[in-house]
Design a protein around this motif. Structure first.
Motif, PDB file in Angstrom:
ATOM      1  N   LEU A  29       0.707  -0.975  -0.307  1.00 14.03           N
ATOM      2  CA  LEU A  29       0.106   0.599  -0.024  1.00 14.03           C
ATOM      3  C   LEU A  29       0.691   0.892  -0.059  1.00 14.03           C
ATOM      4  CD1 LEU A  29      -2.351   1.739   0.471  1.00 14.03           C
ATOM      5  CD2 LEU A  29      -2.369   1.380   3.026  1.00 14.03           C
ATOM      6  N   ILE A  30       1.125   2.062  -0.903  1.00 16.04           N
ATOM      7  CA  ILE A  30       1.597   3.702  -1.423  1.00 16.04           C
ATOM      8  C   ILE A  30      -0.126   4.062  -1.291  1.00 16.04           C
ATOM      9  CG2 ILE A  30       2.967   4.536  -2.476  1.00 16.04           C
ATOM     10  CD1 ILE A  30       4.434   2.122  -1.003  1.00 16.04           C
ATOM     11  N   ALA A  31       0.159   5.416  -0.510  1.00 15.74           N
ATOM     12  CA  ALA A  31      -1.280   6.393  -0.161  1.00 15.74           C
ATOM     13  C   ALA A  31       0.129   7.973  -0.155  1.00 15.74           C
ATOM     14  CB  ALA A  31      -1.467   6.370   1.172  1.00 15.74           C
ATOM     15  N   SER A  32      -0.582   8.703  -0.572  1.00 18.52           N
ATOM     16  CA  SER A  32      -0.379   9.910  -0.498  1.00 18.52           C
ATOM     17  C   SER A  32      -1.153  11.375   0.024  1.00 18.52           C
ATOM     18  CB  SER A  32       0.646  10.567  -1.947  1.00 18.52           C
ATOM     19  OG  SER A  32      -0.860  10.896  -2.537  1.00 18.52           O
ATOM     20  N   MET A  33      -0.813  12.112   0.695  1.00 18.93           N
ATOM     21  CA  MET A  33      -1.727  12.903   0.840  1.00 18.93           C
ATOM     22  C   MET A  33      -0.971  14.659   1.526  1.00 18.93           C
ATOM     23  SD  MET A  33      -2.007  11.994   4.733  1.00 18.93           S
ATOM     24  CE  MET A  33      -3.196  12.894   5.453  1.00 18.93           C
ATOM     25  N   ASN A  34      -2.016  15.702   1.590  1.00 19.01           N
ATOM     26  CA  ASN A  34      -1.946  16.748   1.651  1.00 19.01           C
ATOM     27  C   ASN A  34      -1.587  16.884   3.100  1.00 19.01           C
ATOM     28  OD1 ASN A  34      -1.490  17.638  -1.152  1.00 19.01           O
ATOM     29  ND2 ASN A  34      -3.586  17.761  -1.202  1.00 19.01           N
ATOM     30  N   PRO A  35      -1.283  17.517   3.459  1.00 21.15           N
ATOM     31  CA  PRO A  35      -1.488  18.112   5.132  1.00 21.15           C
ATOM     32  C   PRO A  35      -2.664  18.763   5.749  1.00 21.15           C
ATOM     33  CG  PRO A  35       0.473  19.267   3.924  1.00 21.15           C
ATOM     34  CD  PRO A  35      -0.005  18.266   2.909  1.00 21.15           C
ATOM     35  N   CYS A  36      -3.562  19.730   5.073  1.00 16.18           N
ATOM     36  CA  CYS A  36      -4.370  19.885   5.230  1.00 16.18           C
ATOM     37  C   CYS A  36      -5.546  20.009   3.895  1.00 16.18           C
ATOM     38  CB  CYS A  36      -4.171  21.611   5.387  1.00 16.18           C
ATOM     39  SG  CYS A  36      -3.753  22.441   4.419  1.00 16.18           S
ATOM     40  N   PRO A  37      -6.613  20.949   3.797  1.00 11.54           N
ATOM     41  CA  PRO A  37      -7.355  20.616   2.952  1.00 11.54           C
ATOM     42  C   PRO A  37      -6.537  21.709   1.878  1.00 11.54           C
ATOM     43  CG  PRO A  37      -9.168  20.907   5.219  1.00 11.54           C
ATOM     44  CD  PRO A  37      -7.446  20.993   5.478  1.00 11.54           C
ATOM     45  N   CYS A  38      -6.397  22.471   1.887  1.00  9.48           N
ATOM     46  CA  CYS A  38      -5.631  23.591   1.214  1.00  9.48           C
ATOM     47  C   CYS A  38      -4.161  23.110   0.532  1.00  9.48           C
ATOM     48  CB  CYS A  38      -5.901  24.976   1.160  1.00  9.48           C
ATOM     49  SG  CYS A  38      -4.501  25.378   2.552  1.00  9.48           S
ATOM     50  N   GLY A  39      -3.780  22.265   1.369  1.00  7.20           N
ATOM     51  CA  GLY A  39      -2.851  21.952   0.967  1.00  7.20           C
ATOM     52  C   GLY A  39      -1.392  22.618   1.670  1.00  7.20           C
ATOM     53  N   TYR A  40      -1.535  23.345   2.379  1.00  7.77           N
ATOM     54  CA  TYR A  40       0.108  23.901   2.284  1.00  7.77           C
ATOM     55  C   TYR A  40       0.319  24.256   3.471  1.00  7.77           C
ATOM     56  CZ  TYR A  40      -0.346  25.152  -2.478  1.00  7.77           C
ATOM     57  OH  TYR A  40      -0.314  25.028  -3.799  1.00  7.77           O
ATOM     58  N   TYR A  41      -0.220  23.666   4.599  1.00  9.59           N
ATOM     59  CA  TYR A  41       0.107  23.234   6.045  1.00  9.59           C
ATOM     60  C   TYR A  41       1.055  23.549   6.034  1.00  9.59           C
ATOM     61  CZ  TYR A  41      -0.377  22.476  11.314  1.00  9.59           C
ATOM     62  OH  TYR A  41       0.505  22.718  12.742  1.00  9.59           O
ATOM     63  N   GLY A  42       2.393  24.226   7.004  1.00 10.49           N
ATOM     64  CA  GLY A  42       3.930  23.887   7.273  1.00 10.49           C
ATOM     65  C   GLY A  42       4.961  24.330   5.886  1.00 10.49           C
ATOM     66  N   ASP A  43       4.108  24.490   4.667  1.00  8.94           N
ATOM     67  CA  ASP A  43       4.348  24.720   3.580  1.00  8.94           C
ATOM     68  C   ASP A  43       5.232  26.108   3.289  1.00  8.94           C
ATOM     69  OD1 ASP A  43       5.558  25.411   1.049  1.00  8.94           O
ATOM     70  OD2 ASP A  43       4.303  24.868   0.293  1.00  8.94           O
ATOM     71  N   PRO A  44       6.722  26.320   3.657  1.00  8.88           N
ATOM     72  CA  PRO A  44       7.330  28.012   3.770  1.00  8.88           C
ATOM     73  C   PRO A  44       6.961  28.966   2.715  1.00  8.88           C
ATOM     74  CG  PRO A  44       9.756  26.553   3.489  1.00  8.88           C
ATOM     75  CD  PRO A  44       7.420  25.594   3.967  1.00  8.88           C
ATOM     76  N   ASN A  45       6.176  28.473   1.975  1.00  8.21           N
ATOM     77  CA  ASN A  45       5.736  29.058   0.554  1.00  8.21           C
ATOM     78  C   ASN A  45       5.010  29.478  -0.034  1.00  8.21           C
ATOM     79  OD1 ASN A  45       9.115  28.587  -0.313  1.00  8.21           O
ATOM     80  ND2 ASN A  45       9.132  26.412  -1.281  1.00  8.21           N
ATOM     81  N   HIS A  46       3.935  28.594   1.356  1.00 10.18           N
ATOM     82  CA  HIS A  46       2.648  28.495   0.790  1.00 10.18           C
ATOM     83  C   HIS A  46       2.002  29.370   2.406  1.00 10.18           C
ATOM     84  CE1 HIS A  46       3.585  26.928  -2.647  1.00 10.18           C
ATOM     85  NE2 HIS A  46       2.588  28.017  -3.369  1.00 10.18           N
ATOM     86  N   HIS A  47       0.886  30.042   2.271  1.00 14.31           N
ATOM     87  CA  HIS A  47       0.058  30.825   3.722  1.00 14.31           C
ATOM     88  C   HIS A  47      -1.098  29.676   3.368  1.00 14.31           C
ATOM     89  CE1 HIS A  47      -1.846  32.509   6.800  1.00 14.31           C
ATOM     90  NE2 HIS A  47      -2.722  32.175   6.217  1.00 14.31           N
ATOM     91  N   CYS A  48      -1.597  28.885   4.520  1.00 12.56           N
ATOM     92  CA  CYS A  48      -2.277  27.995   4.921  1.00 12.56           C
ATOM     93  C   CYS A  48      -3.561  28.800   5.466  1.00 12.56           C
ATOM     94  CB  CYS A  48      -1.752  26.887   5.883  1.00 12.56           C
ATOM     95  SG  CYS A  48      -3.043  25.797   6.178  1.00 12.56           S
ATOM     96  N   VAL A  49      -4.820  28.685   4.874  1.00 10.89           N
ATOM     97  CA  VAL A  49      -5.985  29.316   4.972  1.00 10.89           C
ATOM     98  C   VAL A  49      -6.766  28.504   5.539  1.00 10.89           C
ATOM     99  CG1 VAL A  49      -5.710  30.253   2.753  1.00 10.89           C
ATOM    100  CG2 VAL A  49      -7.004  28.554   2.561  1.00 10.89           C
ATOM    101  N   CYS A  50      -6.222  26.879   6.320  1.00 13.17           N
ATOM    102  CA  CYS A  50      -7.350  26.639   6.737  1.00 13.17           C
ATOM    103  C   CYS A  50      -7.689  26.936   8.218  1.00 13.17           C
ATOM    104  CB  CYS A  50      -7.006  24.782   6.765  1.00 13.17           C
ATOM    105  SG  CYS A  50      -6.838  24.773   5.001  1.00 13.17           S
TER     106      CYS A  50
END
Length: 515
Positions: free
Chosen positions: A345-366
């Motif tokens: 089983l290989i799975a992938s996911m974003n860290p949040c619904p918008c996808g940018y939680y913890g990303d230093p280059n984008h602002h998370c809006v969740c």
């Protein structure tokens, strides 16, 4: 006059020989007995049209056909050919003396052409087991069925071809395939290669460890960081299929009707990537006419679940038992079928619904609540069954723009195969165990017992990350694989440390980080 023809019924991976008994007497009625479904009952109209369009007539007599054994359900249109030949033999149009030497399967078009059927390979295996001289199948199924040796397999285009062959008025040569040559020729041709991947060295390492031990893995990271790209390249570093694994995998795909006309044996490990709208039945198998699901089609290969939290909670939860047992038993009112499903089983996911939680280059809006609900879609028990968790960060431009290719899959695959050979030798006395991911608790104590320093490290990890007993076992299995990649006989503290590092997305850790 009473004549008998022979065909087969496919029920899961089990195939039963079916005797088509045709009896004719004075009258004008048609009777079909033997627990036939609608597709089989409709064969009368297809057979009648096919006979007329090939210069024959449906006998104007009372025709009684029994599909024996009568207590096994007969499904599908593959009974058309043996029923038609049985009727013609009973009316004296086909020589009945040779019918007991051949098994026949095939759907009839109204013009008499033979249409492909499902399950040609397991049917051929059954025909050989029953010591039939030959098997007659539609031309489209010939390469699939001809994989079986010591059996004459004939691919026919039309009903008329079959009639001429059985009457000895035309000569057809059985199809012979050099299975081993074709199998080994196609094993090393991959569409995707790790040399295309820039950066992501830590994730490549995690995938190499997963491939070497057959471990389940989940990747978490922002959109566009390369999760799907990396997953698609995993089959290129997995050990090649053995002939027995290939035969088992091909049988499952044959039953599901997933074998193309040009394919004889599946020579590469399957990679299944169902959409996140998939239903429970499509994932595990079943249905009105039971079929293998995606987890069985991924047998001996990879099941990739992209955007894992987008799958419904009920669909994800049905994976729990198959991941442990490596088989799925589907029990319904009318049938009970077991399919193998030993897959990675290989799975992938974003860290949040918008996808940018913890990303230093984008602002998370969740909001924190949205993030928590998103993560809670993957339950703790399911996450426990995933051995390796790794974070995937977006690749910086300096690495993306490098012209030098990354390490090719061929080099990584060599290390993976070397580690798997160590495991095969280790598990020779244990039936059904081929890699470290399959180890039982007893085997862990025998082959992956940590030393005192490693135990202290594990104790700290268990307390800090709030790991379960199952996660403890998974860490030892991964550590054993890391040791095998290094050629180390014993599991050492550095192997345990790396294995613990692959558990940093466990439920306790997520909660602490407020995700």
């Amino acid at each position: 006059m009473l004549v008998k023809a022979f065909c087969a019924a496919v029920n899961g991976l089990e195939v039963s020989t079916v005797t088509v008994e045709v009896s004719m007497s004075r009258g004008v009625q048609f009777h079909l007995t033997g627990l036939a479904d609608t597709a089989v009952k409709e064969s009368y109209d297809r057979i009648k049209a096919a006979l007329i369009n090939n210069g024959f007539k449906m006998p104007t007599m009372d025709i009684t056909i029994n599909l024996s054994p009568a207590d096994i359900k007969k499904e599908g249109s593959g009974y058309d050919l043996p029923l038609a030949i049985g009727i013609l033999a009973a009316s004296g149009k086909v020589d009945s003396d040779s019918l007991n030497q051949y098994m026949l399967v095939g759907e009839l078009g109204l013009d008499g052409r033979l249409q492909p059927i499902r399950g040609a390979l397991p049917i051929a295996i059954r025909a050989r087991k029953e010591k039939f001289k030959g098997l007659i199948v539609p031309q489209q199924n010939i390469r699939e069925a001809a994989v079986v040796n010591n059996l004459e397999v004939y691919g026919m285009e039309t009903l008329l071809d079959v009639i001429l062959f059985l009457n000895g008025k035309a000569t057809f040569e059985p199809t012979i395939i050099d299975t081993r040559r074709e199998f080994y020729e196609q094993q090393n041709h991959f569409e995707y290669d790790f040399s295309d991947v820039r950066g992501q060295e830590s994730v490549k390492r995690a995938l190499e460890v997963a491939a070497a031990g057959g471990h389940n893995l989940i990747m978490i990271g922002p959109p566009g960081s390369g999760k799907s790209m990396l997953a698609k390249r995993l089959p290129s570093i997995l050990p090649p299929l053995s002939l027995s694994e290939s035969l088992e995998t091909t049988q499952i795909h044959s039953i599901a009707g997933k074998i193309s006309r040009d394919t004889s044996l599946i020579s590469q490990r399957p990679f299944r990537a169902p959409h996140h709208t998939i239903s429970q039945v499509a994932l595990v198998g079943g249905g009105t006419n039971p079929q293998p699901g995606e987890i069985s089609l991924a047998h001996n290969g990879v099941l990739f679940l992209d955007e894992m939290p987008e799958l419904s909670r009920s669909v994800l939860e049905v994976l729990r038992q198959p991941l442990e047992d490596r088989k799925i038993t589907i029990s319904r009112a009318k049938y009970n079928i077991e399919y193998p499903c030993s897959f990675m089983l290989i799975a992938s996911m974003n860290p949040c619904p918008c996808g940018y939680y913890g990303d230093p280059n984008h602002h998370c809006v969740c909001t924190p609540g949205q993030i928590q609900r998103y993560m809670n879609k993957i339950s703790g028990p399911l996450l426990d069954r995933i051995d390796i968790h790794c974070e995937v960060q977006a690749v910086p431009f300096s690495e993306l723009s490098q012209m030098q290719p990354g390490e090719p899959s061929e080099k990584i695959r060599e290390r993976v195969i070397a580690a798997r050979k160590i495991q095969e030798e280790r598990f020779k006395p244990f039936k059904g165990v081929h890699c470290n991911a399959m180890m039982t608790e007893k085997m862990l104590h025998e082959f992956a017992e940590p030393d005192a320093a490693s135990l202290d490290m594990l104790r700290m990890a268990m307390e800090r990350l709030k790991l379960s007993a199952r996660a403890y076992g998974r860490i030892l299995k991964v550590a054993r694989t890391i040791a095998d990649l290094e050629g180390s006989e014993r599991v050492q503290s550095q192997h345990i440390a790396e294995a613990i590092g692959y558990r940093n997305l466990d439920r306790g850790d997520w909660a602490e980080r407020g995700i």
